[in-house]
Each structure stands twice: as C-alpha cells, then as structure tokens.
Design a protein around this motif. Sequence first.
Motif, mmCIF file in Angstrom:
data_model
loop_
_atom_site.group_PDB
_atom_site.id
_atom_site.type_symbol
_atom_site.label_atom_id
_atom_site.label_comp_id
_atom_site.label_asym_id
_atom_site.label_seq_id
_atom_site.Cartn_x
_atom_site.Cartn_y
_atom_site.Cartn_z
ATOM 1 N N ILE A 1 56.577 -38.162 43.380
ATOM 2 C CA ILE A 1 58.072 -37.413 42.630
ATOM 3 C C ILE A 1 58.410 -39.061 42.426
ATOM 4 N N LEU A 2 58.372 -40.039 43.396
ATOM 5 C CA LEU A 2 59.309 -40.955 43.489
ATOM 6 C C LEU A 2 58.123 -41.958 43.113
ATOM 7 N N SER A 3 56.638 -42.029 42.894
ATOM 8 C CA SER A 3 56.227 -42.602 42.121
ATOM 9 C C SER A 3 55.499 -42.772 41.193
ATOM 10 N N GLY A 4 56.025 -41.271 40.222
ATOM 11 C CA GLY A 4 55.555 -40.738 39.053
ATOM 12 C C GLY A 4 54.198 -40.670 38.911
ATOM 13 N N VAL A 5 53.247 -40.804 40.238
ATOM 14 C CA VAL A 5 51.734 -40.275 39.867
ATOM 15 C C VAL A 5 51.561 -38.537 40.078
ATOM 16 N N PHE A 6 51.566 -38.253 39.080
ATOM 17 C CA PHE A 6 51.711 -36.310 39.339
ATOM 18 C C PHE A 6 49.602 -35.874 39.411
ATOM 19 N N PRO A 7 49.833 -34.996 40.404
ATOM 20 C CA PRO A 7 48.755 -33.699 40.215
ATOM 21 C C PRO A 7 48.273 -33.499 39.231
ATOM 22 N N GLU A 8 47.246 -32.893 38.165
ATOM 23 C CA GLU A 8 46.594 -31.660 37.658
ATOM 24 C C GLU A 8 47.308 -30.937 38.778
ATOM 25 N N ILE A 9 47.604 -29.203 37.442
ATOM 26 C CA ILE A 9 47.740 -28.140 37.994
ATOM 27 C C ILE A 9 46.697 -27.487 38.521
ATOM 28 N N SER A 10 45.091 -28.060 37.911
ATOM 29 C CA SER A 10 43.706 -27.407 38.918
ATOM 30 C C SER A 10 43.861 -27.731 40.428
ATOM 31 N N GLN A 11 44.579 -29.569 40.304
ATOM 32 C CA GLN A 11 44.260 -29.949 41.357
ATOM 33 C C GLN A 11 44.739 -29.411 42.801
ATOM 34 N N VAL A 12 46.357 -28.835 42.141
ATOM 35 C CA VAL A 12 47.386 -28.579 43.002
ATOM 36 C C VAL A 12 46.852 -27.181 43.634
ATOM 37 N N GLU A 13 46.041 -26.242 42.827
ATOM 38 C CA GLU A 13 45.611 -25.139 42.813
ATOM 39 C C GLU A 13 44.111 -24.877 43.972
ATOM 40 N N ASN A 14 43.889 -26.468 43.547
ATOM 41 C CA ASN A 14 42.046 -25.912 44.311
ATOM 42 C C ASN A 14 42.620 -26.500 45.679
ATOM 43 N N VAL A 15 42.666 -25.849 47.042
ATOM 44 C CA VAL A 15 43.122 -26.616 47.916
ATOM 45 C C VAL A 15 42.139 -27.644 49.258
ATOM 46 N N ASP A 16 41.214 -27.663 48.337
ATOM 47 C CA ASP A 16 39.833 -28.274 49.034
ATOM 48 C C ASP A 16 40.150 -29.556 48.255
ATOM 49 N N PHE A 17 40.643 -30.328 47.381
ATOM 50 C CA PHE A 17 41.418 -31.279 46.235
ATOM 51 C C PHE A 17 42.217 -31.767 47.483
ATOM 52 N N ASP A 18 42.021 -32.996 47.833
ATOM 53 C CA ASP A 18 43.006 -33.717 48.912
ATOM 54 C C ASP A 18 43.994 -35.174 48.108
ATOM 55 N N LEU A 19 45.028 -34.332 48.332
ATOM 56 C CA LEU A 19 46.658 -34.693 47.143
ATOM 57 C C LEU A 19 46.492 -36.142 47.231
ATOM 58 N N LYS A 20 46.584 -36.543 48.802
ATOM 59 C CA LYS A 20 46.355 -37.716 49.127
ATOM 60 C C LYS A 20 46.117 -38.801 48.841
ATOM 61 N N ARG A 21 44.944 -38.570 48.116
ATOM 62 C CA ARG A 21 44.139 -39.135 47.212
ATOM 63 C C ARG A 21 44.526 -40.472 45.718
ATOM 64 N N LEU A 22 45.623 -38.629 45.489
ATOM 65 C CA LEU A 22 46.338 -39.593 44.014
ATOM 66 C C LEU A 22 47.103 -41.013 44.324
ATOM 67 N N LEU A 23 47.428 -41.305 45.148
ATOM 68 C CA LEU A 23 48.605 -42.085 45.689
ATOM 69 C C LEU A 23 47.476 -43.045 46.781
ATOM 70 N N ALA A 24 46.771 -43.128 47.062
ATOM 71 C CA ALA A 24 45.622 -43.797 47.423
ATOM 72 C C ALA A 24 45.253 -45.354 47.429
#
Length: 408
Positions: free
Chosen positions: A385-408
């Motif tokens: 939220i702070l960085s403004g880097v947001f996941p897609e809804i499909s990425q949120v719903e896919n529990v196999d998608f590693d959300l940490k990758r978005l901030l790497a």
Amino acid sequence: MTAGVVILGASHAGVQCAAALRESGYLGSITLVDVQKDHPYQRPPLSKGFMTGAASAESLCLRGEVFYDAENIDLRLGVQVERIVRDEHKVLLSDGQVLAYETLVIATGSRARPFLEDCAVENVYTLRTLRDAEAIRAAAETTEGPVVIVGGGYVGLELAATFRTHFQRIVHVVEAAPRLLMRAASPALSALVAAKHQEAGTVVHAGRCVTGLEQVNGAVSGVVMQDGEVLPAGLVIKGVGILPNQELAAMAGLDCQDGILVDQYCRTSDSSIFAIGDCCRFPEAFSGRLVRLECVQNAHDQARTVASVISGKAQPYTAVPWFWSDQLGMKLQTAGRWEDGMTCAVRDESEKGKMSFFHFSYSGQLCAVETVNHPALHILSRRMILSGVFPEISQVENVDFDLKRLLA
Ligand SMILES: Cc1cc2nc3c(=O)[nH]c(=O)nc-3n(C[C@H](O)[C@H](O)[C@H](O)COP(=O)(O)OP(=O)(O)OC[C@H]3O[C@@H](n4cnc5c(N)ncnc54)[C@H](O)[C@@H]3O)c2cc1C
C-alpha cells in the motif's frame, strides 16, 4: 530553561511523543500530564491478555518507571488539565499549578460513548481504563447468568470471546447495525468473525437495538430490546464506541469537528498547539479525507510526526494505518482502511488456517488488506500500500502466486 513542550495526556500518543522528542535530540523541557494515577500503560491488552489473567498489570507499562527520570521528562500523574489559556501560552491544572508552554501537544485521547446512563444499576461496565478492566474481571468471578455485550465492535468482540472461552459464560452480543464490525471491517471479514463467534456458542443479535436495562435489588437482571424482548443478564458491558476528548481544545477556541482538526503535521488551528492520537481528525495522505483513527499505530506515528516538527526536521504524516485484534484464536490484522463500495478479492488459504481480503478502489488502487492468522502477509500488505505496487485481482486469488515477487 525555556517553557518547552507540555503534553496533555500520558498514554500511547503522549508518552510516544515525549520519547520521540528525546530520540530526535530535543533538549528542552518536557512535561507530561495525565489525570490518571496509574503509571502510563498499554490499553490493547485490557480486553485481551489482561482480561484472561495472562498479562499482569505491571507488564502493561508503556515505559519502565526509570525511563522518565533517565530522559528528564517531568511526569505528573493524577492531575487534570482544566484549561488552556492560549494568549498566555499556559495551561491550568486541577492542583492549582500553572504550566507555561512554548509548544503544547494535546493527546487527551477518547472516552467511552455514554449509553443508558440513566440506568444506574450494578454490574454494568464500560472498558477504557485499567481500573475498568479490573472491575470487569472481578465481576466475571462474582456475577452469574448470561453476559450481554452491547456493541459488536472489536473491543466488544474480544470481550465476548474471553467471556465465552475463558469464563465459560453464556454470551450475547447485541449490535444495532446490520452486521458486526460495521464501521471497521469489510462485510467479508465481518461474516467470518460472526461465524466464528457463533461456532463458539455466542448468540449474535445483529440489527437489534437495546433500549433499557432491568434490575433486581439494584443489580442488572436483563437487557430490554427495542422489540420488547428481555435478554436475561447478570453482567452487561457497553461497548458502543468512543468520543474524542476535544473539550479542552474547543473551550480554547481551536477548530474541532468530531475531533480536534489538524493538518498533515498534526498542527491545530493555533500554530503552537498540536493534537495527536484518538482525539484528532486529520487529512489522510492516501484519500485526502479528514479522518479520525482509534488505534495505537496512529497514536505512535502522529507522535513521531510532531516530534519531527518540534525538533526542526518536519515530516508530514503519511503512514499507512494498521490495526490488530486477537479473538477466538484468530489474529485479525488490517493494513490500510476499508471503505464501503470497494472491490474485494479473496486469498483463501483456509486449509492452512489463513484467509485474506484485499480491497481495491474503483481505479484499481489497493486500499486495504484484512488478514486472518497471516502476519507475514499483513506486513507485506503495508509495504504494498505504501509503495503503490499493487497486485492484480487474479494474482491475489491465486494462492500459488508469490505476492512478495511484486516488491522484489
Ligand atoms: C480495551 C481496549 C482495547 C484496544 N485494543 C486495541 C488494539 O488491539 N489495537 C489497536 O491498535 N488499538 C486498540 N485500542 C485503541 C487504542 O488503545 C487507542 O487508539 C489508544 O489508546 C489511543 O491513544 P491516545 O494516547 O491517543 O489516547 P488514550 O489512550 O485515550 O489516552 C489519553 C490520555 O489522556 C488523559 N487525559 C484526557 N483528558 C485529560 C485532561 N483534561 N487532563 C489530563 N489528562 C487527560 C487520559 O487520562 C488518558 O490517559 C484499544 C482500546 C481499548 C480501550
């Protein structure tokens, strides 16, 4: 020595402000005044560990007693601030003393919203202070019959959980709004929490109003509902929200509007007076709206903002709000602020005992993430939220998608 900083209220916001001033190198005098006699303590455990007996009163101290001497902070307890005299830069205290200030910080917090005040019967409580918590704990041991919690907010629900599982009482939660946690949580989280409480055996009455109390020999015996039904009760806790302690500020002519109005530096309409914590309403950096928050994070971060201004390194208040609650074995954490009308994406990891709700604005901005038993995702959400880097809804719903990758 100059008049220095006077802080009104020695709780989460006031004590943190004094500490942050010293950490930022402020060398002037600091006076911290509170009407309560108890050494400044944390409030969140009052409805959690302290209520069950797992946490002692001593463990609640915000800072050790030596801290105030070591940091040369003049802590005055058991003294009420009665008036702010702005044109003389002074505050008047209940013990007759007068404190001069160069800068004044109002951290007077909030108090329980009055409700059914004309029903003066025994075994009816509100929970705001350590003394309230002690009285409720004692009443849990000495009363019999069902416990009725009026108000389905976080504090009320934490108490409901404790009374049900720890004290093994029959518990009713009565909430006037159509669902629990109406103000603070999304419908999705609210439904999950309600189901958990019902599973634990608590009777939830959502969308129903309490209009009065019945008594026998001066002690509460029932809670009267608007439709005439009377719920039997041996103990009643009123948890219908809080009111900001803004009267001192209002009397002194500062702008108030359900909270003392401040700018992004927590400055009031008088440039030498700041207000922080539960008592103030401020422009939220993300939404631009004027909001008042009731959480420890806000009290602490606003305290640091004021310390930065006073010590000459002004940083505006832009923190992402966050909050937690512990009940029925669930760690509930919210990053950001949910509002009605947002789009909800669910990350369902229920087989691991975890669940998360991501809330997006109309324009796809991630505004809030509510997690259940997922502290790591809570921390990651705050960063997203702070960085403004947001996941897609499909990425949120896919529990196999590693959300940490978005901030790497
Ligand atoms: C039971 C309970 C559980 C909570 N659980 C959580 C939680 O899990 N997570 C979370 O984030 N938040 C929680 N909160 C909310 C959190 O405690 C508050 O947001 C926080 O205490 C706000 O801090 P504050 O310093 O702004 O105000 P307060 O804590 O309200 O302190 C204000 C102080 O000012 C003093 N004061 C007021 N008027 C005067 C006067 N005229 N003269 C002198 N002194 C005065 C009061 O005595 C008080 O000590 C909980 C609150 C309660 C009551």
